[in-house]
Structure formats: C-alpha cells, structure tokens
Design a protein around this motif. Structure first.
Motif, mmCIF file in Angstrom:
data_model
loop_
_atom_site.group_PDB
_atom_site.id
_atom_site.type_symbol
_atom_site.label_atom_id
_atom_site.label_comp_id
_atom_site.label_asym_id
_atom_site.label_seq_id
_atom_site.Cartn_x
_atom_site.Cartn_y
_atom_site.Cartn_z
ATOM 1 N N PRO A 28 0.810 -1.221 0.000
ATOM 2 C CA PRO A 28 0.000 0.000 0.000
ATOM 3 C C PRO A 28 0.847 1.278 0.000
ATOM 4 O O PRO A 28 0.455 2.270 -0.614
ATOM 5 N N ALA A 29 1.992 1.245 0.673
ATOM 6 C CA ALA A 29 2.866 2.427 0.695
ATOM 7 C C ALA A 29 3.403 2.719 -0.702
ATOM 8 O O ALA A 29 3.478 3.874 -1.126
ATOM 9 N N TYR A 30 3.776 1.665 -1.432
ATOM 10 C CA TYR A 30 4.236 1.841 -2.822
ATOM 11 C C TYR A 30 3.111 2.424 -3.675
ATOM 12 O O TYR A 30 3.321 3.364 -4.445
ATOM 13 N N ALA A 31 1.919 1.854 -3.542
ATOM 14 C CA ALA A 31 0.782 2.313 -4.349
ATOM 15 C C ALA A 31 0.459 3.779 -4.061
ATOM 16 O O ALA A 31 0.174 4.557 -4.978
ATOM 17 N N ASP A 47 11.179 2.872 -13.383
ATOM 18 C CA ASP A 47 11.422 2.509 -11.989
ATOM 19 C C ASP A 47 12.928 2.293 -11.875
ATOM 20 O O ASP A 47 13.468 1.294 -12.351
ATOM 21 N N ALA A 48 13.620 3.277 -11.285
ATOM 22 C CA ALA A 48 15.082 3.271 -11.221
ATOM 23 C C ALA A 48 15.542 2.512 -9.986
ATOM 24 O O ALA A 48 15.187 2.876 -8.866
ATOM 25 N N GLY A 49 16.325 1.452 -10.191
ATOM 26 C CA GLY A 49 16.694 0.584 -9.076
ATOM 27 C C GLY A 49 15.478 -0.195 -8.641
ATOM 28 O O GLY A 49 15.096 -0.191 -7.471
ATOM 29 N N ARG A 54 8.580 -4.269 -7.063
ATOM 30 C CA ARG A 54 7.372 -4.028 -6.249
ATOM 31 C C ARG A 54 6.550 -2.846 -6.727
ATOM 32 O O ARG A 54 5.337 -2.802 -6.526
ATOM 33 N N ALA A 55 7.206 -1.856 -7.339
ATOM 34 C CA ALA A 55 6.468 -0.680 -7.821
ATOM 35 C C ALA A 55 5.856 -0.901 -9.196
ATOM 36 O O ALA A 55 5.010 -0.113 -9.631
ATOM 37 N N LEU A 56 6.270 -1.949 -9.893
ATOM 38 C CA LEU A 56 5.819 -2.126 -11.280
ATOM 39 C C LEU A 56 4.305 -2.294 -11.415
ATOM 40 O O LEU A 56 3.700 -1.673 -12.293
ATOM 41 N N PRO A 57 3.627 -3.113 -10.568
ATOM 42 C CA PRO A 57 2.165 -3.230 -10.722
ATOM 43 C C PRO A 57 1.424 -1.900 -10.533
ATOM 44 O O PRO A 57 0.597 -1.553 -11.387
ATOM 45 N N PRO A 58 1.710 -1.114 -9.465
ATOM 46 C CA PRO A 58 1.008 0.170 -9.371
ATOM 47 C C PRO A 58 1.390 1.151 -10.482
ATOM 48 O O PRO A 58 0.548 1.939 -10.929
#
Length: 199
Positions: A28-31, A47-49, A54-58
């Motif tokens: 949820p924090a990433y989203a 998405d750098a690094g 984990r950030a790719l889906p949102p």
C-alpha cells in the motif's frame, strides 16, 4: 565495474530471494507513492533501481495498457526475483546502471526511485542522468516505505547531518541536477520527495 557496483550487487544479490517476504506489508505504501507521482494513462515511466519490481504493478495500473513501464536494476538476482513474481508482465526489465541509462534523452514522463538515493555512487551525477531521460515538466519521486528516523532505528544507527535524504541536503542537490523539489515528507510511515524536471 567499480567497487561500489560490486558491493551493491553483492548486498542485494544475497538478499534478493527473501526480499519480498521480509517486507510483506509495503504494497500500500508503494501504491500511495505512485499515486502521488500524478501519472496519466499513456505516460512513460522508469522505476530506477527497481529491485524485485514491487512498484511495477502500481506503475502499470497508473499508466494503463498504452503506457510504458521500464524497470532498471544493477543486480541480476533482483530482476530474476521480479520475473519469478510475475512482475515482468507489468514492465520491461533491464539490467543496467542508473548512472548510464540505455534510454533516449527526454523519452520519459516520470521516474520512480524506491530506496534509491542511499545506494547511488555519485548522487548528483546520477540524478542528472535521471533528469536527462525525462522531458521538461516530467516528475521524479524518491520514496522509501519508512522515514529516515525509523530506518535508522531499524539499522541501529543515528541520523547524521550529512544524510543525503535530509531536506536541506536533498533540495540543493536536486536543484543542481536539473530538478526542482515540489514536496518533501519524512514521517515514520513514509519518506517521499517529489520533484519536477526543469526546462
């Protein structure tokens, strides 16, 4: 490859397999951080690094099927973990260094970097390279799912005045690298600095 690259690869390579299970509640924090990036359908985002992605889906959800999502990481084991988690369906994964991105100048609308700053070998130079690939008016999010004090406590250390993520250090460094900081949040539950690419 520099000593720093080898160190980063060894550090994250050794931890890649268990990374997601170690921090299961960060989704949820990433989203939320991705939402604050203000992406629109059709946007192109890096998405750098990206680590295990984990950030790719949102990010994919934010830019939609017509958008472009690219995840770049220096550590093969992290990208392998991203593929095993199925996140390669949400973005193109590239084994590359953020210091020399295999991307065209001004080809992106935004950059998302989770936990990135503390692992950059030459932060000002590396932020300038991120600026190179983003169009004027594009955005940058520097994110961590917990704030500086909470992270330091977790690692058993104190925050020092030379911490790159301190607002007084980060703002001028971004400014000198082609970015203008627009907001800064450092709370126990999140760290998020947002910036706009200067024209």
């Amino acid at each position: 490859m520099s000593d720093n690259h080898t160190h980063v690869q060894e550090f994250f390579g050794a931890r890649a397999a268990g990374w997601d299970s170690k921090f299961p509640d960060d989704g949820p924090a990433y989203a939320s951080a991705v939402a604050d990036l203000g992406l629109r359908s059709g946007d192109r985002v890096l998405d750098a690094g990206c680590g295990t992605g984990r950030a790719l889906p949102p990010l994919r959800a934010a830019v939609g099927p017509s958008g472009v999502v690219v995840g770049v990481d220096l550590t093969p084991a992290m990208l392998e973990a991203a593929v095993q988690a199925g996140r390669d369906h949400d973005g193109h994964l590239l084994l590359a260094d953020v210091a020399a991105l295999p991307l065209r100048t001004e080809s992106l609308d935004a950059v998302f970097g989770a936990g990135l700053i503390s692992h950059l070998h030459r932060p000002a130079e590396n932020l300038r390279e991120l600026a190179r690939v983003v169009r004027p008016g594009g955005t940058l999010a520097l994110f961590h799912p917990i704030g500086r004090a909470a992270l330091a406590a977790r690692q058993g250390r104190q925050i020092t005045p030379d911490d790159l993520r301190a607002e007084d250090n980060l703002r001028p460094m971004l400014a000198g690298s082609g970015w203008r900081m627009t907001s800064y949040v450092d709370e126990d539950a999140r760290f998020l600095a947002l910036a706009v690419r200067e024209g």
